[in-house]
Enzyme design. Structure first.
Site, mmCIF file in Angstrom:
data_model
loop_
_atom_site.group_PDB
_atom_site.id
_atom_site.type_symbol
_atom_site.label_atom_id
_atom_site.label_comp_id
_atom_site.label_asym_id
_atom_site.label_seq_id
_atom_site.Cartn_x
_atom_site.Cartn_y
_atom_site.Cartn_z
ATOM 1 N N ASN A 9 0.831 -1.224 -0.081
ATOM 2 C CA ASN A 9 -0.231 0.051 0.023
ATOM 3 C C ASN A 9 0.774 1.076 -0.049
ATOM 4 O O ASN A 9 1.528 1.657 0.820
ATOM 5 C CB ASN A 9 -0.960 -0.016 1.241
ATOM 6 C CG ASN A 9 -1.732 1.060 1.460
ATOM 7 O OD1 ASN A 9 -2.010 1.827 0.457
ATOM 8 N ND2 ASN A 9 -2.343 1.397 2.305
ATOM 9 N N LYS A 11 0.025 4.264 -0.402
ATOM 10 C CA LYS A 11 -0.537 5.509 0.029
ATOM 11 C C LYS A 11 -0.383 6.678 -0.784
ATOM 12 O O LYS A 11 -0.036 6.586 -1.922
ATOM 13 C CB LYS A 11 -0.126 5.719 1.600
ATOM 14 C CG LYS A 11 -0.216 4.409 2.451
ATOM 15 C CD LYS A 11 -0.067 4.603 3.887
ATOM 16 C CE LYS A 11 -0.315 3.396 4.468
ATOM 17 N NZ LYS A 11 -0.288 3.255 6.101
ATOM 18 N N HIS A 95 -9.612 1.106 4.016
ATOM 19 C CA HIS A 95 -8.360 1.326 4.957
ATOM 20 C C HIS A 95 -8.597 2.438 6.063
ATOM 21 O O HIS A 95 -9.452 3.228 5.986
ATOM 22 C CB HIS A 95 -7.271 2.071 4.105
ATOM 23 C CG HIS A 95 -5.888 1.836 4.718
ATOM 24 N ND1 HIS A 95 -5.518 2.698 5.643
ATOM 25 C CD2 HIS A 95 -4.778 0.739 4.534
ATOM 26 C CE1 HIS A 95 -4.348 2.487 6.184
ATOM 27 N NE2 HIS A 95 -3.966 1.464 5.450
ATOM 28 N N GLU A 97 -7.074 4.689 7.219
ATOM 29 C CA GLU A 97 -6.713 6.170 7.000
ATOM 30 C C GLU A 97 -7.990 6.694 6.420
ATOM 31 O O GLU A 97 -8.364 7.870 6.515
ATOM 32 C CB GLU A 97 -5.222 6.241 6.019
ATOM 33 C CG GLU A 97 -4.317 6.203 7.133
ATOM 34 C CD GLU A 97 -3.201 5.571 6.285
ATOM 35 O OE1 GLU A 97 -2.934 5.484 5.286
ATOM 36 O OE2 GLU A 97 -2.297 4.881 7.181
ATOM 37 N N GLU A 167 -5.958 -4.855 9.878
ATOM 38 C CA GLU A 167 -5.044 -3.940 10.235
ATOM 39 C C GLU A 167 -5.254 -3.016 11.587
ATOM 40 O O GLU A 167 -5.929 -2.151 11.447
ATOM 41 C CB GLU A 167 -4.669 -2.799 9.315
ATOM 42 C CG GLU A 167 -4.459 -3.676 7.940
ATOM 43 C CD GLU A 167 -3.761 -2.430 6.849
ATOM 44 O OE1 GLU A 167 -2.666 -2.709 6.599
ATOM 45 O OE2 GLU A 167 -4.502 -1.703 6.797
ATOM 46 N N GLY A 173 2.052 2.106 10.607
ATOM 47 C CA GLY A 173 3.123 3.419 10.465
ATOM 48 C C GLY A 173 3.693 3.650 11.797
ATOM 49 O O GLY A 173 4.257 4.581 11.842
ATOM 50 N N SER A 213 3.133 -2.389 10.186
ATOM 51 C CA SER A 213 4.378 -2.348 10.696
ATOM 52 C C SER A 213 4.939 -3.891 10.132
ATOM 53 O O SER A 213 5.902 -4.417 10.836
ATOM 54 C CB SER A 213 4.949 -2.052 11.911
ATOM 55 O OG SER A 213 4.343 -0.649 12.035
HETATM 56 P P1 PGA Z 1 2.577 0.010 7.535
HETATM 57 O O1 PGA Z 1 1.199 0.586 7.012
HETATM 58 O O2 PGA Z 1 3.162 -1.149 7.017
HETATM 59 O O3 PGA Z 1 3.274 1.554 7.254
HETATM 60 O O4 PGA Z 1 2.249 -0.112 9.081
HETATM 61 C C1 PGA Z 1 0.396 -0.717 6.877
HETATM 62 C C2 PGA Z 1 -1.133 -0.083 6.325
HETATM 63 O O5 PGA Z 1 -1.481 0.992 6.445
HETATM 64 O O6 PGA Z 1 -1.622 -0.769 5.166
#
Ligand code: PGA
Length: 250
Positions: A9, A11, A95, A97, A167, A173, A213
């Protein structure tokens, strides 16, 4: 059928020139296990480039989001038809976000799910609890309600086109990963919840990815858990070497 999947992803990262570099880097990587499906999700502006560049590779291209309506006066939005016409068959929906910063709730996501299915698209459906939910012991309850209200209205047949991505928001993140045991515990719960509504066969055949992560150093431990079928990778997907190392971690 249950598949092993590693999806990156991206982003809101990588402009056109940077995308060109990352795609070329990805093409040079060795993805050792043929059975692992590899997906990247560049921003909308670079999807067409990604589809063209990765045409003869084993890497598939997906979108990070999509509007629920077919077309019309929705300034700034992208439709299922636009994605499909670009050669993109898969879309990430829900997602955290999108939920947190763009107000996407279960009802809206249920509409997006319907639109994707109507357009014969594959869905990677994301969900997961916040830190307070986990601290309060409400994580199972929250996940169950996100599933029931966002995607459980589909029929048995539709599940062939759906991949789930658990998630936990507190692990995205942040560098803080759910432990392999925490991931397994939740994935087993998700599979049990699917089984209760859709039966054993569907539950056994849905791929459930873990996200939050994931990096080369922790991927193999997480992917080794029986109910974890792969990962949705954020930060580590922006580096071709790290991303392929994760895809090679099964
Ligand atoms: P990350 O993000 O691996 O940077 O924690 C995962 C995601 O948001 O899909």
């Amino acid at each position: 059928m249950r598949r092993k999947i590693v999806a990156g992803n991206w982003k809101m990262n990588k402009n056109l020139s940077e995308t060109t570099v990352l795609l070329e880097d990805l093409k040079k990587q060795e993805f050792k296990d043929e059975a692992v499906e590899v997906i990247v999700t560049p921003p909308f502006t670079n999807l067409s480039l990604a589809v063209t560049t990765l045409k003869d590779s084993k890497i598939n291209v997906a979108a990070q989001n999509m509007h629920q309506n077919a077309n019309g006066a929705f300034t700034g939005e992208i439709s299922a038809d636009m994605l499909k016409n670009t050669g993109v068959e898969t879309v990430i929906l829900g997602h955290s976000e999108r939920r947190a910063y763009f107000g996407e709730n279960d009802a809206l996501l249920a509409e997006k799910v319907d639109t994707a299915l109507k357009n014969n698209m594959e869905i990677i459906f994301c969900f997961g609890e916040e830190l307070e939910d986990r601290k309060g012991g409400k994580h199972f309850e929250v996940v169950e309600s996100q599933l029931k209200n966002g995607i459980f209205h589909v029929n048995d047949e539709n599940w062939k086109h759906i991949v789930l991505a658990y998630e936990p928001v507190w692990a995205i993140g942040t560098g803080e990963t759910a432990s392999p045991e925490q991931a397994q515990e939740m994935h087993a719960f998700i599979r049990k919840t699917i089984k209760e509504t859709f039966g054993e066969n569907t539950a056994a055949s849905v791929s459930i990815l873990y996200g939050g992560s994931v990096k080369p150093a922790n991927a193999s431990e997480i992917f080794a858990k029986p109910d974890v079928d792969g990962g949705l990778i954020g930060g580590a997907a922006l580096d071709a070497g790290n991303f392929s190392a994760i895809a090679n971690s099964f």
